[in-house]
Design a protein around this motif. Structure first.
Motif, PDB file in Angstrom:
ATOM      1  N   LEU A  84      74.120  54.291 -23.455  1.00  0.00           N
ATOM      2  CA  LEU A  84      75.369  54.197 -24.219  1.00  0.00           C
ATOM      3  C   LEU A  84      76.252  55.407 -23.944  1.00  0.00           C
ATOM      4  CD1 LEU A  84      74.091  52.999 -27.717  1.00  0.00           C
ATOM      5  CD2 LEU A  84      75.032  51.612 -25.860  1.00  0.00           C
ATOM      6  N   ASN A  85      77.549  55.179 -24.033  1.00  0.00           N
ATOM      7  CA  ASN A  85      78.506  56.270 -23.854  1.00  0.00           C
ATOM      8  C   ASN A  85      79.493  56.231 -25.011  1.00  0.00           C
ATOM      9  OD1 ASN A  85      79.992  58.353 -22.851  1.00  0.00           O
ATOM     10  ND2 ASN A  85      80.995  57.167 -21.265  1.00  0.00           N
ATOM     11  N   ILE A  86      78.958  56.356 -26.212  1.00  0.00           N
ATOM     12  CA  ILE A  86      79.788  56.323 -27.416  1.00  0.00           C
ATOM     13  C   ILE A  86      79.724  57.692 -28.069  1.00  0.00           C
ATOM     14  CG2 ILE A  86      80.175  55.241 -29.650  1.00  0.00           C
ATOM     15  CD1 ILE A  86      78.616  52.788 -28.555  1.00  0.00           C
ATOM     16  N   THR A  87      80.847  58.385 -28.105  1.00  0.00           N
ATOM     17  CA  THR A  87      80.943  59.686 -28.755  1.00  0.00           C
ATOM     18  C   THR A  87      82.246  59.727 -29.536  1.00  0.00           C
ATOM     19  OG1 THR A  87      82.119  60.731 -26.932  1.00  0.00           O
ATOM     20  CG2 THR A  87      79.706  60.858 -26.883  1.00  0.00           C
ATOM     21  N   GLY A  88      82.403  60.761 -30.333  1.00  0.00           N
ATOM     22  CA  GLY A  88      83.658  60.928 -31.046  1.00  0.00           C
ATOM     23  C   GLY A  88      83.603  62.105 -31.975  1.00  0.00           C
ATOM     24  N   PHE A  89      84.698  62.279 -32.691  1.00  0.00           N
ATOM     25  CA  PHE A  89      84.771  63.289 -33.739  1.00  0.00           C
ATOM     26  C   PHE A  89      85.625  62.716 -34.855  1.00  0.00           C
ATOM     27  CE2 PHE A  89      88.121  64.150 -30.718  1.00  0.00           C
ATOM     28  CZ  PHE A  89      89.244  64.320 -31.523  1.00  0.00           C
TER      29      PHE A  89
END
Length: 78
Positions: free
Chosen positions: A37-42
């Protein structure tokens, strides 16, 4: 497989800047480790609290957790 959201909390007047920067490192880690998975955030919680996060598949959680030491985690519901 369930998806888990690993969360890093940042507090103080620079919390948002730090969370934004931390996300850069999370993206680098995903690329280096070739995670599925390539799900990131802030996200901004309030003026003095922000988080950075990444989403992993349940069976990848333990090695990522041990390497990156998130502050907490929760089930991921997009």
């Amino acid at each position: 497989m369930q998806k888990l959201k690993l969360i890093w909390d940042f507090r103080g007047p620079d919390a948002l800047k730090i969370a934004e920067h931390h996300e850069i490192h999370l993206k680098e880690y995903i690329k280096i480790q070739q995670l599925e998975l390539n799900i990131t955030g802030f996200e901004v919680i309030n003026d003095l609290h922000a988080i950075a996060f990444m989403v992993v598949i349940e069976n990848q959680m333990k090695p990522v957790r041990d390497a990156l030491k998130p502050h907490r985690g929760q089930l991921y519901n997009p």
